[in-house]
Design an enzyme around this catalytic site. Sequence first.
Site, PDB file in Angstrom:
ATOM      1  N   SER A 142       0.863  -1.188   0.000  1.00 47.73           N
ATOM      2  CA  SER A 142       0.000   0.000   0.000  1.00 47.73           C
ATOM      3  C   SER A 142       0.893   1.229   0.000  1.00 47.73           C
ATOM      4  O   SER A 142       2.084   1.145   0.361  1.00 47.73           O
ATOM      5  CB  SER A 142      -0.847  -0.012   1.283  1.00 47.73           C
ATOM      6  OG  SER A 142      -1.451   1.239   1.504  1.00 47.73           O
ATOM      7  N   TYR A 155      -1.482  -1.197  10.406  1.00 49.38           N
ATOM      8  CA  TYR A 155      -1.672  -1.454   8.968  1.00 49.38           C
ATOM      9  C   TYR A 155      -0.415  -1.009   8.220  1.00 49.38           C
ATOM     10  O   TYR A 155       0.151  -1.758   7.408  1.00 49.38           O
ATOM     11  CB  TYR A 155      -2.902  -0.685   8.477  1.00 49.38           C
ATOM     12  CG  TYR A 155      -3.193  -0.824   6.991  1.00 49.38           C
ATOM     13  CD1 TYR A 155      -3.614  -2.046   6.462  1.00 49.38           C
ATOM     14  CD2 TYR A 155      -3.068   0.264   6.128  1.00 49.38           C
ATOM     15  CE1 TYR A 155      -3.891  -2.168   5.099  1.00 49.38           C
ATOM     16  CE2 TYR A 155      -3.341   0.147   4.779  1.00 49.38           C
ATOM     17  CZ  TYR A 155      -3.754  -1.069   4.262  1.00 49.38           C
ATOM     18  OH  TYR A 155      -4.024  -1.184   2.914  1.00 49.38           O
ATOM     19  N   THR A 190     -12.533   0.658  -3.535  1.00 45.39           N
ATOM     20  CA  THR A 190     -13.018  -0.627  -3.008  1.00 45.39           C
ATOM     21  C   THR A 190     -13.622  -0.356  -1.620  1.00 45.39           C
ATOM     22  O   THR A 190     -13.636   0.779  -1.155  1.00 45.39           O
ATOM     23  CB  THR A 190     -11.868  -1.638  -2.834  1.00 45.39           C
ATOM     24  OG1 THR A 190     -11.065  -1.210  -1.721  1.00 45.39           O
ATOM     25  CG2 THR A 190     -11.008  -1.771  -4.073  1.00 45.39           C
TER      26      THR A 190
END
Length: 265
Positions: A142, A155, A190
């Site tokens: 990411s 994350y 998304t």
Amino acid sequence: MISLRDRLVLITGAASGIGKALVKELAKEGAKLIIADRNAEELEKLKQECLKSTSFCETIQFDLSVPEEVSNAAATVLEKYGTVFLLINNGGISMRSLAAETPIEIDRKIMEIDFFAHIILTKALLPSMIAKGEGCIAATSSLSGKFGFHQRSSYSAAKHAIQGYYETLRMEIAHQGISVTIAYPGSINTSISVNAIEKDGKPHGIMDPAQAKGMSAENCAKHYLKAIRKGKPEVLIGGKEFIMFHLKRFFPSIFFRVIGKIKAT
Ligand SMILES: NC(=O)c1ccc[n+]([C@@H]2O[C@H](COP(=O)([O-])OP(=O)(O)OC[C@H]3O[C@@H](n4cnc5c(N)ncnc54)[C@H](OP(=O)(O)O)[C@@H]3O)[C@@H](O)[C@H]2O)c1
């Protein structure tokens, strides 16, 4: 350029978002697919759709947060279908929670899903790839794998860990005919922010405006697969959000002043 026609592909996070778009593209190309997710109903629907374009599509259900399930799934894949040519470690979960308020169980859960599950699968499938002298491994990192951002502590940590792990693996196995591609999506349209977990482990439930305006999952999948086919070490996928990446690289002091002022949504 590597052709994926008739090649066996295992992909996680296959029933939603970027994974689903990758699966549809791969099916069009005639790849043999093993699609993995937790959602049996969505997997079955996707399988039926894929079988209109490719001759082989099987489903496998497991939870990336449970290491034993991941190991068992890898063993099942090897036993039933043999050596995987392309492994796409794509399944993942984001977060919306301040580092200081996030219980360690949530941090561990995110690391389990976004990092350890991927390396469990990789370690299990790699020996047969090495024995065959061919294969590709892809991992979805990411933009958060390039710099930290508000409310994304673990994350971002997991996505940075992906970079460290797969960059090392790449140099260790390059001479054995196996490529390693890391994808760094920016803002892709998304449900990642909707499914992101908060400090109590419950879904955030809110669509991030940046994602809503982001690149389509279909377009992202096309860039991602092109990089895999070309055996590229990494691919950055997105739009103007990558200004921050370039700013960090070339003007780090400005980057650190600016990034702290951008609030999480
Ligand atoms: N969208 C973006 O802007 C963006 C940006 C950077 C990186 N990414 C990365 O792209 C990858 C795909 O995300 P996405 O954007 O397509 O979001 P998504 O639509 O929420 O898809 C995430 C996928 O991961 C699966 N998953 C999550 N937790 C799981 C678990 N415990 N066990 C098994 N599967 C699990 C989900 O399965 P279920 O359907 O069962 O929940 C789903 O298929 C992730 O690694 C994400 O970090 C996305």
